[in-house]
Design a protein around this motif. Sequence first.
Motif, PDB file in Angstrom:
ATOM      1  N   PHE A  49       0.860  -1.178   0.000  1.00 23.03           N
ATOM      2  CA  PHE A  49       0.000   0.000   0.000  1.00 23.03           C
ATOM      3  C   PHE A  49       0.895   1.226   0.000  1.00 23.03           C
ATOM      4  O   PHE A  49       1.855   1.287   0.778  1.00 23.03           O
ATOM      5  CB  PHE A  49      -0.916   0.009   1.231  1.00 23.03           C
ATOM      6  N   PHE A  50       0.614   2.182  -0.896  1.00 26.78           N
ATOM      7  CA  PHE A  50       1.404   3.400  -1.007  1.00 26.78           C
ATOM      8  C   PHE A  50       0.529   4.598  -0.663  1.00 26.78           C
ATOM      9  O   PHE A  50      -0.633   4.655  -1.069  1.00 26.78           O
ATOM     10  CB  PHE A  50       1.916   3.591  -2.442  1.00 26.78           C
ATOM     11  N   LEU A  51       1.109   5.554   0.064  1.00 29.36           N
ATOM     12  CA  LEU A  51       0.397   6.772   0.427  1.00 29.36           C
ATOM     13  C   LEU A  51       1.338   7.945   0.244  1.00 29.36           C
ATOM     14  O   LEU A  51       2.497   7.886   0.687  1.00 29.36           O
ATOM     15  CB  LEU A  51      -0.062   6.701   1.893  1.00 29.36           C
ATOM     16  N   LYS A  52       0.876   8.999  -0.420  1.00 23.04           N
ATOM     17  CA  LYS A  52       1.651  10.230  -0.562  1.00 23.04           C
ATOM     18  C   LYS A  52       0.841  11.360   0.040  1.00 23.04           C
ATOM     19  O   LYS A  52      -0.336  11.536  -0.316  1.00 23.04           O
ATOM     20  CB  LYS A  52       1.964  10.510  -2.030  1.00 23.04           C
ATOM     21  N   VAL A  53       1.474  12.112   0.957  1.00 21.04           N
ATOM     22  CA  VAL A  53       0.795  13.196   1.656  1.00 21.04           C
ATOM     23  C   VAL A  53       1.527  14.501   1.367  1.00 21.04           C
ATOM     24  O   VAL A  53       2.678  14.673   1.779  1.00 21.04           O
ATOM     25  CB  VAL A  53       0.768  12.946   3.185  1.00 21.04           C
ATOM     26  N   PRO A  54       0.887  15.441   0.652  1.00 28.63           N
ATOM     27  CA  PRO A  54       1.539  16.726   0.383  1.00 28.63           C
ATOM     28  C   PRO A  54       1.431  17.660   1.596  1.00 28.63           C
ATOM     29  O   PRO A  54       0.429  17.658   2.302  1.00 28.63           O
ATOM     30  CB  PRO A  54       0.746  17.276  -0.800  1.00 28.63           C
ATOM     31  N   PHE A  55       2.482  18.427   1.821  1.00 30.60           N
ATOM     32  CA  PHE A  55       2.507  19.414   2.893  1.00 30.60           C
ATOM     33  C   PHE A  55       2.792  20.783   2.282  1.00 30.60           C
ATOM     34  O   PHE A  55       3.330  20.878   1.173  1.00 30.60           O
ATOM     35  CB  PHE A  55       3.585  19.063   3.925  1.00 30.60           C
TER      36      PHE A  55
END
Length: 96
Positions: A16-22
Amino acid sequence: MATCMSENGSERKLEFFLKVPFPSEREAIIALQSLSPDPEPRKGGISKHLDVSGQTLSVRWTADEARVLRVSVSSFLDHLSLVMETMDAFGPPVSQ
């Protein structure tokens, strides 16, 4: 994104891949440092890798079972939510 992969042609693993922009790279690094110290409670069934690239925090899980993956991702999202709420409450980080 969740995928099912085969490792060495034998046992199937889930990823499972997750990308979170800040808003900034500094905030992404703060989130990484806040979330990294938590090791997975169960050894052998799951692994988690965190990384920052620019303003994006990336997380990759690899697990043997969907249930274990779901619990780990859910727990991580709870912690991520708390980190983001805390950063929002205290405002943007001060430059060092």
